[in-house]
Motif scaffolding. Structure first.
Motif, PDB file in Angstrom:
ATOM      1  N   LEU A   1      -4.532  -5.507  -2.488  1.00  0.00           N
ATOM      2  CA  LEU A   1      -3.288  -5.834  -1.788  1.00  0.00           C
ATOM      3  C   LEU A   1      -3.325  -7.248  -1.223  1.00  0.00           C
ATOM      4  N   ALA A   2      -2.194  -7.922  -1.285  1.00  0.00           N
ATOM      5  CA  ALA A   2      -2.073  -9.267  -0.735  1.00  0.00           C
ATOM      6  C   ALA A   2      -0.996  -9.326   0.346  1.00  0.00           C
ATOM      7  N   ASP A   3       0.041  -8.469   0.247  1.00  0.00           N
ATOM      8  CA  ASP A   3       1.115  -8.467   1.240  1.00  0.00           C
ATOM      9  C   ASP A   3       1.902  -7.173   1.103  1.00  0.00           C
ATOM     10  N   PHE A   4       2.619  -6.830   2.177  1.00  0.00           N
ATOM     11  CA  PHE A   4       3.493  -5.665   2.169  1.00  0.00           C
ATOM     12  C   PHE A   4       4.798  -6.068   2.824  1.00  0.00           C
ATOM     13  N   VAL A   5       5.901  -5.923   2.109  1.00  0.00           N
ATOM     14  CA  VAL A   5       7.227  -6.289   2.616  1.00  0.00           C
ATOM     15  C   VAL A   5       7.953  -5.002   2.986  1.00  0.00           C
ATOM     16  N   ASN A   6       8.335  -4.893   4.272  1.00  0.00           N
ATOM     17  CA  ASN A   6       8.955  -3.651   4.761  1.00  0.00           C
ATOM     18  C   ASN A   6      10.158  -3.229   3.943  1.00  0.00           C
ATOM     19  N   ASN A   7      11.031  -4.158   3.694  1.00  0.00           N
ATOM     20  CA  ASN A   7      12.246  -3.809   2.977  1.00  0.00           C
ATOM     21  C   ASN A   7      12.318  -4.674   1.744  1.00  0.00           C
ATOM     22  N   PRO A   8      12.200  -4.159   0.595  1.00  0.00           N
ATOM     23  CA  PRO A   8      12.367  -2.784   0.143  1.00  0.00           C
ATOM     24  C   PRO A   8      11.057  -2.051  -0.157  1.00  0.00           C
ATOM     25  N   GLU A   9      10.163  -1.926   0.793  1.00  0.00           N
ATOM     26  CA  GLU A   9       8.914  -1.159   0.619  1.00  0.00           C
ATOM     27  C   GLU A   9       8.111  -1.671  -0.573  1.00  0.00           C
ATOM     28  N   THR A  10       7.912  -2.977  -0.639  1.00  0.00           N
ATOM     29  CA  THR A  10       7.248  -3.583  -1.789  1.00  0.00           C
ATOM     30  C   THR A  10       5.891  -4.145  -1.398  1.00  0.00           C
ATOM     31  N   MET A  11       4.888  -3.839  -2.213  1.00  0.00           N
ATOM     32  CA  MET A  11       3.550  -4.387  -2.033  1.00  0.00           C
ATOM     33  C   MET A  11       3.324  -5.463  -3.079  1.00  0.00           C
ATOM     34  N   LEU A  12       2.604  -6.488  -2.692  1.00  0.00           N
ATOM     35  CA  LEU A  12       2.166  -7.517  -3.622  1.00  0.00           C
ATOM     36  C   LEU A  12       0.666  -7.376  -3.745  1.00  0.00           C
ATOM     37  N   GLY A  13       0.155  -7.487  -4.945  1.00  0.00           N
ATOM     38  CA  GLY A  13      -1.280  -7.344  -5.124  1.00  0.00           C
ATOM     39  C   GLY A  13      -1.741  -7.831  -6.465  1.00  0.00           C
ATOM     40  N   TYR A  14      -3.058  -7.956  -6.571  1.00  0.00           N
ATOM     41  CA  TYR A  14      -3.692  -8.420  -7.792  1.00  0.00           C
ATOM     42  C   TYR A  14      -4.191  -7.222  -8.585  1.00  0.00           C
ATOM     43  N   ALA A  15      -3.598  -6.988  -9.729  1.00  0.00           N
ATOM     44  CA  ALA A  15      -4.017  -5.870 -10.583  1.00  0.00           C
ATOM     45  C   ALA A  15      -5.434  -6.118 -11.061  1.00  0.00           C
ATOM     46  N   GLY A  16      -6.263  -5.092 -10.981  1.00  0.00           N
ATOM     47  CA  GLY A  16      -7.652  -5.263 -11.376  1.00  0.00           C
ATOM     48  C   GLY A  16      -8.426  -6.086 -10.370  1.00  0.00           C
ATOM     49  N   THR A  17      -7.905  -6.266  -9.175  1.00  0.00           N
ATOM     50  CA  THR A  17      -8.455  -7.015  -8.043  1.00  0.00           C
ATOM     51  C   THR A  17      -8.542  -8.515  -8.295  1.00  0.00           C
ATOM     52  N   ALA A  18      -8.320  -8.982  -9.519  1.00  0.00           N
ATOM     53  CA  ALA A  18      -8.391 -10.417  -9.775  1.00  0.00           C
ATOM     54  C   ALA A  18      -7.313 -10.880 -10.748  1.00  0.00           C
ATOM     55  N   GLY A  19      -6.521  -9.936 -11.249  1.00  0.00           N
ATOM     56  CA  GLY A  19      -5.521 -10.262 -12.263  1.00  0.00           C
ATOM     57  C   GLY A  19      -4.328 -11.005 -11.690  1.00  0.00           C
ATOM     58  N   PRO A  20      -3.253 -11.078 -12.443  1.00  0.00           N
ATOM     59  CA  PRO A  20      -2.058 -11.771 -11.966  1.00  0.00           C
ATOM     60  C   PRO A  20      -1.422 -11.014 -10.794  1.00  0.00           C
TER      61      PRO A  20
END
Length: 144
Positions: free
Chosen positions: A34-53
């Motif tokens: 995980l890199a960030d969590f946006v309350n609305n619209p319940e969206t998480m940002l993250g790196y797939a595979g911990t290092a991917g895009p």
């Protein structure tokens, strides 16, 4: 005449079933840092595979929250304590808006600390371009 109607209905149902199966993509599963969590619209940002895009993942009303998996206690890791809190919420708070708020707060803290989650998500969208719906979410230790 009734036989013809029955055969026609069964044919239509078969075609619609096959068309639905042909168009649906199987869910994608994997670890996301995980890199960030946006309350609305319940969206998480993250790196797939911990290092991917960097990808976008949207929590849905139907997202299944699975109990998190702890990790080694040493060295001290804030993700372990957050996973414990998450598990208590899952165990004690019934489904609904209160649980959504509580898990939102924990997920936001997990994102601030670069914790990892195992996500089962919609594979029919490109998560680098638009949020992929999350089917199931489970906090897990990050593989270094």
């Amino acid at each position: 005449m009734q036989n013809v109607k029955l055969i026609a209905v069964m044919s239509c149902v078969s075609l619609l079933t096959l068309a639905g199966v042909g168009n649906s993509a199987p869910p994608k599963k994997g670890i996301v840092r995980l890199a960030d969590f946006v309350n609305n619209p319940e969206t998480m940002l993250g790196y797939a595979g911990t290092a991917g895009p960097l990808g976008f993942y949207r929590r849905l009303e139907s997202t299944q929250h699975l109990p998190g998996v702890g990790g080694p206690l040493y060295p001290p890791n804030p993700c372990i304590a957050l996973t414990s809190v998450y598990n208590k919420i899952i165990d004690k708070v019934p489904e609904g808006p209160v649980r959504q708020l509580a898990t939102r707060a924990v997920l936001r803290q997990m994102a601030k600390r670069d914790c990892c989650v195992d996500l089962t998500r919609d594979s029919s969208v490109d998560e680098t371009q638009e949020p992929a719906g999350i089917y199931a979410l489970r906090p897990v230790p990050c593989a270094e």
